[in-house]
Design a protein around this motif. Structure first.
Motif, short mmCIF file in Angstrom:
data_model
loop_
_atom_site.label_atom_id
_atom_site.label_comp_id
_atom_site.label_asym_id
_atom_site.label_seq_id
_atom_site.Cartn_x
_atom_site.Cartn_y
_atom_site.Cartn_z
N GLN A 48 0.82 -1.21 0.00
CA GLN A 48 0.00 0.00 0.00
C GLN A 48 0.86 1.26 0.00
OE1 GLN A 48 -3.30 -0.68 -0.41
NE2 GLN A 48 -2.42 -2.74 -0.36
N TRP A 49 2.04 1.18 0.61
CA TRP A 49 2.94 2.32 0.72
C TRP A 49 4.36 1.89 0.36
CZ3 TRP A 49 6.00 4.48 5.20
CH2 TRP A 49 6.41 5.79 4.93
N PRO A 50 4.63 1.72 -0.94
CA PRO A 50 5.94 1.22 -1.38
C PRO A 50 7.12 2.09 -0.95
CG PRO A 50 4.36 1.14 -3.19
CD PRO A 50 3.70 1.88 -2.06
N GLU A 51 6.88 3.38 -0.73
CA GLU A 51 7.97 4.25 -0.29
C GLU A 51 8.45 3.87 1.11
OE1 GLU A 51 4.92 5.46 -1.32
OE2 GLU A 51 5.54 5.93 -3.35
N GLY A 52 7.68 3.06 1.82
CA GLY A 52 8.04 2.65 3.17
C GLY A 52 8.91 1.41 3.23
N THR A 53 9.38 0.95 2.10
CA THR A 53 10.18 -0.28 2.06
C THR A 53 11.39 -0.21 3.00
OG1 THR A 53 9.48 -0.75 -0.18
CG2 THR A 53 11.47 -1.84 0.55
#
Length: 119
Positions: A48-53
């Motif tokens: 849902q929030w790929p930038e949070g990888t």
């Protein structure tokens, strides 16, 4: 972000948390299942929030720590303070939401080890 990057981050988080659990002799089958549950939960989150990888490792560590507290007790215990005190306490993950998480002794305010490198 490519799904391969997400999967790489999740597999790395699983391996590093298992290394810490193994280093502290608590990696039995039930505990490994808790790790799998945490990784599954964070897979949805990071999709849902790929930038949070880059935050996945710290979040999985906190999820496992919370699950262990509910079912088994505090983990990981601060080995340095436990040797000196009768009131053992758990290390915490810092930053709570950030890259490069570390296990920290809150009483002394010192970094004990990066997540995945507990002795």
């Amino acid at each position: 972000m490519a799904s391969t990057e997400i999967e790489t981050a999740l597999h790395s988080a699983r391996a590093l948390i298992l290394a810490d659990l193994t280093a502290r002799d608590v990696a039995d089958a039930a505990v490994v299942s808790l790790v799998e549950d945490a990784v599954t939960h964070r897979r949805w989150w990071v999709e849902q929030w790929p930038e949070g990888t880059e935050y996945v490792l710290g979040l999985v560590a906190q999820d496992v720590q919370d699950a262990l507290l509910e079912q088994y007790g505090r983990w990981p215990l601060c080995a340095a303070c436990a040797a000196e005190e009768d009131d053992p306490h758990a290390l915490s993950v810092e930053p709570e939401l950030g890259p490069d998480p570390h296990w920290v002794c809150g009483k002394r305010g010192v970094v004990v080890a990066p997540v995945g490198e507990l002795a």
